[in-house]
Structure formats: structure tokens, C-alpha cells
Write a protein that holds these residues in place. Structure first.
Motif, short mmCIF file in Angstrom:
data_model
loop_
_atom_site.label_atom_id
_atom_site.label_comp_id
_atom_site.label_asym_id
_atom_site.label_seq_id
_atom_site.Cartn_x
_atom_site.Cartn_y
_atom_site.Cartn_z
N HIS A 25 0.42 -1.56 0.16
CA HIS A 25 -0.24 -0.01 -0.07
C HIS A 25 0.80 1.50 -0.31
N PRO A 26 1.22 1.88 -1.47
CA PRO A 26 1.92 3.18 -1.33
C PRO A 26 2.53 4.30 0.01
N GLY A 27 0.46 4.17 -0.02
CA GLY A 27 0.41 5.65 0.57
C GLY A 27 1.02 4.89 2.17
N ASP A 28 0.83 4.20 2.50
CA ASP A 28 0.83 3.20 3.84
C ASP A 28 2.80 3.67 3.77
N LYS A 29 3.28 2.73 3.24
CA LYS A 29 5.00 2.74 3.10
C LYS A 29 5.63 4.01 3.22
N MET A 30 4.98 5.09 2.70
CA MET A 30 5.30 6.67 2.05
C MET A 30 5.76 7.28 3.93
N SER A 51 23.44 -6.77 20.19
CA SER A 51 22.87 -8.15 20.02
C SER A 51 21.66 -8.64 19.21
N PRO A 52 22.46 -7.81 17.93
CA PRO A 52 21.96 -8.90 17.16
C PRO A 52 21.50 -10.36 17.16
N ASP A 53 22.73 -10.93 17.14
CA ASP A 53 22.43 -12.44 17.22
C ASP A 53 21.28 -12.81 17.88
N THR A 54 20.46 -12.14 18.65
CA THR A 54 19.74 -12.74 19.37
C THR A 54 18.21 -11.86 19.06
N THR A 55 18.46 -11.01 18.69
CA THR A 55 17.46 -9.98 18.72
C THR A 55 16.97 -9.30 17.49
N ILE A 56 15.40 -9.21 16.92
CA ILE A 56 14.89 -9.14 16.02
C ILE A 56 14.33 -7.43 16.15
N VAL A 57 15.08 -6.57 15.60
CA VAL A 57 14.17 -5.32 15.37
C VAL A 57 14.01 -5.44 13.61
N ALA A 58 12.35 -5.50 13.32
CA ALA A 58 12.27 -5.84 11.58
C ALA A 58 10.82 -5.33 11.57
N ALA A 59 10.09 -4.67 10.48
CA ALA A 59 9.27 -4.17 9.78
C ALA A 59 8.62 -4.86 8.16
N GLU A 60 7.40 -4.42 8.65
CA GLU A 60 6.68 -4.92 7.59
C GLU A 60 6.60 -6.67 7.14
N ARG A 61 6.63 -6.75 7.91
CA ARG A 61 6.16 -8.92 7.56
C ARG A 61 5.38 -9.00 8.26
N TYR A 62 5.09 -10.70 8.26
CA TYR A 62 3.94 -11.34 9.29
C TYR A 62 4.52 -11.55 10.05
N SER A 113 -2.25 5.45 9.39
CA SER A 113 -2.61 5.94 8.16
C SER A 113 -4.45 5.82 7.55
N ARG A 114 -4.45 6.73 6.42
CA ARG A 114 -5.23 6.87 5.93
C ARG A 114 -6.62 5.22 6.12
N HIS A 115 -5.33 3.89 5.46
CA HIS A 115 -5.69 2.93 5.16
C HIS A 115 -6.09 1.58 6.00
N THR A 116 -5.01 1.87 7.27
CA THR A 116 -5.08 1.22 8.45
C THR A 116 -5.76 2.13 9.93
N GLY A 117 -5.72 2.77 9.60
CA GLY A 117 -5.98 3.82 11.38
C GLY A 117 -7.11 2.99 12.10
N ARG A 118 -8.09 2.47 10.73
CA ARG A 118 -9.56 2.03 12.38
C ARG A 118 -8.73 0.26 12.58
N ILE A 119 -8.28 -0.56 11.93
CA ILE A 119 -8.09 -1.10 11.55
C ILE A 119 -6.90 -1.71 13.33
N ASP A 120 -5.88 -0.21 12.34
CA ASP A 120 -4.89 -0.64 14.36
C ASP A 120 -5.82 -0.70 15.30
N VAL A 121 -6.40 0.19 15.44
CA VAL A 121 -6.95 0.29 17.04
C VAL A 121 -8.43 -1.02 17.75
N GLY A 122 -8.81 -1.59 16.88
CA GLY A 122 -9.74 -2.32 16.38
C GLY A 122 -8.85 -3.70 16.25
#
Length: 260
Positions: A25-30, A51-62, A113-122
Motif C-alpha cells: 500500500h504505497p501510501g502506508d509505506k510513505m 545483541s543482533p544475534d538474538t534480537t529482531i528489530v524488523a518491519a512489515e512482515r507477517y 495511516s488512512r488505510h490502516t487507522g481503524r484496523i490498528d485500534v480494533g
């Protein structure tokens, strides 16, 4: 039974497969890039937590409870943090599978974002609690989509309990993340991370640049001081040699006069 126990690793091998990439969703990515990648927030947080060997800091994967090809009802947070896990397994699976990692993520955050706002809080709030994620945070630059500029929930007895958010004298909003041991702040529409031990923002690119410059300047000053000290030693040795030569010359002259 604790949440971790409930999702203990299966000792039997799991067929290797990769979760699909989330839809774009391009708007969300921006929006996400504006508050995470463009500002360096993702990088700064990963560096601070270490601790990068045992810590995940990641984004936008299921994030899913177990391997599945049916992604209905599954979500991909804008930011995920998990401690004492296997980052390589996360990459191999193209996402976070709780049954493989042996525990749920510790922290997730959604950027409004406009696309996810309602889903985020519900819907996501319900799903993340059911998955056993310890903290769920939401950031909204304007408060338009989440109806709050900064909000967080902490899992207590299987249910999310709101985290206290306070307004600071300058109008910023602040809440404390127990799992990260950091304060999250809404500051003039920007997301910030503050270390309670110092009261300062965690190190940023600019901080690292200043530290590198200060270290380089300190090294140059040390080298210049060492060079001056070497030069002073050489000059002192030359003066000593000259004085010694002058003494020898006087002694030789004295002996010559006595011999005469």
C-alpha cells in the motif's frame, strides 16, 4: 502456563517454507518511512538494543502463530522487536512464526495511516493480544486516524491494559515501554525514543557523527601532543649532547694548559 510455555518450540522439524510478502500500500509505506526509516528510528533502536544475534528489530512482515499459507486475519506490524530469538530463522521464514521462535514478539508498533487507522485500534489490538505480544503501541502524527497521537497497551492476564501516557510541559506526549526500557515520545509529530537512564534521546546518526568527529579530534590532539613531546625530548637530548661536548672541550683545553 505462561505465554512462552504455550508457544514452546516443537521438537519435531518443521517443513521449511517462506511466508508471503505483505501486500503493498504505497501510501502506508510513505507514512511508515517518514517516521521509521527516513528518520533512522529503526536503525537507532536496533543499535541501542544491541545483541543482533538474538534480537529482531524488523518491519512489515507477517506475524503468525504457526506455519500457514492462509494469511486471512494475519497482520504485519510497522515495527517488531523480539528478544532471545533467532533472526536467521525470521529471515528464512520471511516473517515471525511464533511456534518456530518459541515465543511471541515482545513489542509491536503501528504507524497510523488512512488505510490502516481503524484496523490498528480494533482488529489488530485483538489479534496481537491473542498472539501473546507483550506490548502493542500506536503512533499517529496528527491523531486523526487513531484518535490519539500516542497510545500503548501492555498484556496483563491475556488482555491489553492501556499504558499511561503523560503530556510534558513542551506539549510532547510520553509513555514508558517496560519491555524496551525506553520512553516513546510524540514530539511535534515525530516518533522519538528516550533512555530513562540518561533522560536523553538514544544515539542518532548525528550523535554518532559528532562522536566520531570528537574521537578523531581527540586522536589528532593526542598525536600532536605526542609529536611535541618527542620534539621536546630530541631538543633536550641535543642540548645535553652539546653541553657534554662543551664540557669535554673545556676539560681537554684545561689538560693542554696544564701540560704546557
Amino acid at each position: 502456563m505462561t505465554t512462552t510455555d504455550a508457544f514452546a518450540k516443537n521438537p519435531e522439524p518443521v517443513d521449511r517454507f517462506r511466508l508471503p510478502d505483505p501486500p503493498e500500500h504505497p501510501g502506508d509505506k510513505m507514512t511508515n518511512a517518514k517516521h521509521l526509516s527516513a528518520t533512522g528510528n529503526h536503525h537507532h533502536l536496533a543499535k541501542h538494543l544491541g545483541s543482533p544475534d538474538t534480537t529482531i528489530v524488523a518491519a512489515e512482515r507477517y506475524v503468525v502463530i504457526r506455519p500457514t499459507r492462509n494469511m486471512a486475519g494475519s497482520h504485519y506490524p510497522d515495527l517488531l522487536v523480539a528478544f532471545d530469538v533467532d533472526p536467521d530463522l525470521y529471515e528464512a521464514s520471511n516473517g515471525y512464526i511464533i511456534s518456530e521462535q518459541g515465543k511471541p514478539p515482545d513489542f509491536v508498533l503501528e504507524i497510523a495511516s488512512r488505510h490502516t487507522g481503524r484496523i490498528d485500534v480494533g482488529e489488530k489490538r485483538v489479534a496481537y493480544a491473542a498472539a501473546g505480544i507483550l506490548e502493542y503501541w500506536r503512533f499517529d502524527e496528527t491523531g486523526q486516524y487513531h484518535r490519539a497521537r500516542l497510545a500503548g497497551d501492555r498484556l496483563v492476564d491475556g488482555r491489553y491494559v492501556p499504558i499511561d501516557i503523560r503530556e510534558l510541559p513542551d506539549g510532547s506526549l510520553e509513555g514508558y515501554s517496560t519491555v524496551l526500557n525506553l520512553y516513546l515520545r510524540w514530539e511535534n509529530g515525530q516518533l522519538s525514543w528516550y533512555d530513562p537512564a540518561t533522560g536523553q534521546h538514544i544515539l542518532t546518526y548525528e550523535d554518532q557523527r559528532r562522536m566520531a568527529e570528537a574521537e578523531r579530534e581527540s586522536r589528532m590532539q593526542h598525536e600532536a601532543r605526542a609529536a611535541r613531546e618527542r620534539q621536546a625530548r630530541v631538543q633536550a637530548e641535543n642540548r645535553a649532547d652539546a653541553a657534554e661536548a662543551q664540557v669535554r672541550q673545556l676539560q681537554e683545553e684545561l689538560q693542554r694548559l696544564r701540560g704546557a
